[in-house]
Design a protein around this motif. Sequence first.
Motif, mmCIF file in Angstrom:
data_model
loop_
_atom_site.group_PDB
_atom_site.id
_atom_site.type_symbol
_atom_site.label_atom_id
_atom_site.label_comp_id
_atom_site.label_asym_id
_atom_site.label_seq_id
_atom_site.Cartn_x
_atom_site.Cartn_y
_atom_site.Cartn_z
ATOM 1 N N GLY A 117 0.934 -1.172 0.140
ATOM 2 C CA GLY A 117 -0.052 -0.157 -0.133
ATOM 3 C C GLY A 117 0.771 1.208 0.036
ATOM 4 N N GLU A 118 2.129 1.313 0.615
ATOM 5 C CA GLU A 118 2.845 2.409 0.744
ATOM 6 C C GLU A 118 3.422 2.870 -0.635
ATOM 7 O OE1 GLU A 118 5.430 2.346 4.150
ATOM 8 O OE2 GLU A 118 4.098 1.422 5.104
ATOM 9 N N GLU A 120 1.848 1.922 -3.337
ATOM 10 C CA GLU A 120 1.194 2.489 -4.132
ATOM 11 C C GLU A 120 0.841 3.791 -3.852
ATOM 12 O OE1 GLU A 120 -2.808 0.515 -3.758
ATOM 13 O OE2 GLU A 120 -2.285 -0.525 -5.558
ATOM 14 N N ALA A 121 0.851 4.192 -2.698
ATOM 15 C CA ALA A 121 0.595 5.658 -2.392
ATOM 16 C C ALA A 121 1.605 6.442 -2.932
ATOM 17 C CB ALA A 121 0.572 5.660 -0.878
ATOM 18 N N ALA A 122 2.960 5.878 -2.939
ATOM 19 C CA ALA A 122 3.971 6.807 -3.331
ATOM 20 C C ALA A 122 3.941 6.979 -4.890
ATOM 21 C CB ALA A 122 5.299 6.159 -3.130
ATOM 22 N N GLY A 123 3.295 5.643 -5.622
ATOM 23 C CA GLY A 123 3.158 5.902 -7.004
ATOM 24 C C GLY A 123 1.957 7.064 -7.309
ATOM 25 N N ALA A 124 0.972 6.675 -6.529
ATOM 26 C CA ALA A 124 -0.330 7.846 -6.737
ATOM 27 C C ALA A 124 0.139 9.230 -6.392
ATOM 28 C CB ALA A 124 -1.287 7.352 -5.759
ATOM 29 N N LEU A 125 1.029 9.413 -5.544
ATOM 30 C CA LEU A 125 1.599 10.714 -5.246
ATOM 31 C C LEU A 125 2.430 11.382 -6.471
ATOM 32 C CD1 LEU A 125 2.421 10.328 -1.623
ATOM 33 C CD2 LEU A 125 0.707 11.938 -2.665
ATOM 34 N N GLY A 126 2.789 10.443 -7.545
ATOM 35 C CA GLY A 126 3.487 10.781 -8.662
ATOM 36 C C GLY A 126 4.933 10.615 -8.254
ATOM 37 N N MET A 127 5.473 9.976 -7.199
ATOM 38 C CA MET A 127 7.060 9.636 -7.122
ATOM 39 C C MET A 127 7.263 8.674 -7.910
ATOM 40 S SD MET A 127 6.930 9.932 -2.754
ATOM 41 C CE MET A 127 8.687 9.215 -2.563
ATOM 42 N N ASP A 131 12.710 6.935 -6.698
ATOM 43 C CA ASP A 131 12.414 7.741 -5.124
ATOM 44 C C ASP A 131 11.743 6.742 -4.136
ATOM 45 O OD1 ASP A 131 13.698 10.013 -5.934
ATOM 46 O OD2 ASP A 131 11.914 11.135 -6.313
ATOM 47 N N ARG A 134 14.211 4.627 -2.816
ATOM 48 C CA ARG A 134 15.127 5.252 -2.046
ATOM 49 C C ARG A 134 14.573 5.841 -0.601
ATOM 50 N NH1 ARG A 134 17.632 10.887 -4.252
ATOM 51 N NH2 ARG A 134 18.486 11.601 -1.918
ATOM 52 N N PHE A 135 13.347 6.335 -0.534
ATOM 53 C CA PHE A 135 12.778 6.974 0.466
ATOM 54 C C PHE A 135 11.715 6.156 1.230
ATOM 55 C CE2 PHE A 135 14.175 10.465 -2.243
ATOM 56 C CZ PHE A 135 14.922 11.168 -1.370
ATOM 57 N N VAL A 136 11.263 5.172 0.615
ATOM 58 C CA VAL A 136 10.020 4.303 1.344
ATOM 59 C C VAL A 136 10.512 3.142 1.520
ATOM 60 C CG1 VAL A 136 7.624 3.635 1.253
ATOM 61 C CG2 VAL A 136 8.341 6.233 0.303
ATOM 62 N N GLN A 140 13.094 1.295 5.044
ATOM 63 C CA GLN A 140 12.083 0.455 5.999
ATOM 64 C C GLN A 140 12.575 -1.109 5.984
ATOM 65 O OE1 GLN A 140 7.926 1.256 6.841
ATOM 66 N NE2 GLN A 140 8.033 2.287 4.692
ATOM 67 N N ARG B 88 -0.409 11.645 -12.928
ATOM 68 C CA ARG B 88 -0.443 11.225 -11.355
ATOM 69 C C ARG B 88 -0.362 12.718 -10.720
ATOM 70 N NH1 ARG B 88 1.739 5.941 -10.648
ATOM 71 N NH2 ARG B 88 0.050 4.451 -11.415
ATOM 72 N N PHE B 95 -6.564 6.419 0.325
ATOM 73 C CA PHE B 95 -6.725 5.211 0.395
ATOM 74 C C PHE B 95 -7.522 4.777 1.675
ATOM 75 C CE2 PHE B 95 -3.222 5.786 -2.111
ATOM 76 C CZ PHE B 95 -3.268 4.858 -3.188
ATOM 77 N N ASN B 99 -2.052 4.441 4.104
ATOM 78 C CA ASN B 99 -0.984 4.314 3.446
ATOM 79 C C ASN B 99 0.410 5.510 3.591
ATOM 80 O OD1 ASN B 99 -1.786 1.788 2.771
ATOM 81 N ND2 ASN B 99 -2.177 2.884 0.487
ATOM 82 N N VAL B 117 8.470 15.396 -6.234
ATOM 83 C CA VAL B 117 7.791 15.546 -7.388
ATOM 84 C C VAL B 117 7.632 17.033 -8.025
ATOM 85 C CG1 VAL B 117 5.371 15.202 -8.138
ATOM 86 C CG2 VAL B 117 6.230 13.580 -6.536
#
Lengths: 218, 254
Positions: A117-118, A120-127, A131, A134-136, A140, B88, B95, B99, B117
């Motif tokens: 989910g994280e 996916e969220a990063a992708g949805a944010l456009g990262m 990145d 590297r960051f997410v 972790q 995007r 969600f 997330n 971004v």
Amino acid sequence: MTGLLTSWGEWLPRLLEGLVTSVELTAASLLLGIPLGLVLALLSSSRTRAVRWAAIALVEIGRGTPALVMLQFVYYGLPSAGLSLTAFVSAVAALSLTTAGYTSEILRGGLQAVPAGETEAAGALGMSHRDTLRFVVVPQGVRIALPSLMGFAILIFQATSLTFTISVVELLSQAYSIGAATFRYLDVLVLAGLLYLAVTIPAGLLTNRTERRLSRHL
Amino acid sequence: MSAVAQEPAVVLDRIHKQFGDLVVVRDVSLTVARGEVVAIIGPSGSGKSTLLRCINLLERADSGRVEVVGRAVEPGAGVAGRDLAALRRSVGMVFQSFNLFPHMTVLRNVSLPQERVLGRSRAEADARSRQLLERVGLAAKADTYPSRCSGGQQQRVAIARALALDPEVMLFDEPTSALDPELGLEVLAVMRELAADGMTMVVVTHEIHFAADVADRVVVMADGAVLEEGTPEQVLRSPSTERARRFLSAVVDR
């Protein structure tokens, strides 16, 4: 008893010298091997098939080859192919490959434990994918893998005793030569064993503590 | 109004999506005007979340066309990296499971995407983050970790994180389903405010009151298709199909 302690006192400086070499070997193998392991872990899930297969092949060679065979191969084998390395460098090269193979699997497990989910969220944010790693994912994943990595570090420290076979003057090698000179193998090997324990027991405790500390935010 | 302002925010044109043999979304078309709030309701497995995820290409439709603020892509024919990034950037998403990134403070969660971004500096991003956290009522939580926040607070942080990228459309995928009713209210309050400020929103939800009060239009989906579509009045009071009637009586009369 006092005789034994006196002898141990005499032998200790040489053994400590060997211990320092063992620790140096361990540190160098981890410093080279773990980053290589991380790279292999990331490449082994690459979308490009050739890259993925090459990474998996390297991991399997690193993991599948016994450390002892790897050491012999680098030190005695490679000179026939025109590459002569000193005993210490050979040991670092061989143990780094073993480290990379094992730690890439440990790290891959850690990276996969990061919730999808994280990502996916990063992708949805456009990262970007890079990145996101590297960051997410990597920060972790490494944290999740850290206790297992520390456990592995203890194993590789013990494996440095194998470099005795390619004439690296580390702890076991020092003990062996003292034994050969005095014929008191048992006494000197007990001391050598205690010195290994003096490193592995605190390291084990540190691993447990780290494990507890890291579970705080997750 | 100029031609640009009249152009719809989102156009889904005959979107078809299947997983293996299972058809999840069956040739659905939907247009969302700028500033419009559309609520998509329907039973579980009706394809509403998948449809929503087709908008920002978290799911790639097998066929059909997706257009967001004038940029069109046909996911079935492949999407260029640049088009994906542009799309995007103009669509924010919230969600069901929040997330958030658990290893970063609330502030970092909101600031990092802005830096990566949009290329904002740390100071610019933090200033914008604090402003948005203030707006969702969480200014005091900026320096804590998500695990120290309630579910409702985490979801509001997630909303702030999405808003920080100045999206033109916000997608909500069952934003209150993982929350107990009281915490859900905090989140709904933020969403109401957002709608009142003129944000274009597509909300997949089971919150029938929210749909009735806030949405300009309600879409009822079942089995991958749109059953009903209209103002909340029309759809919720007098549904025309039997299937929609059954579903609505289950959610309204409880």
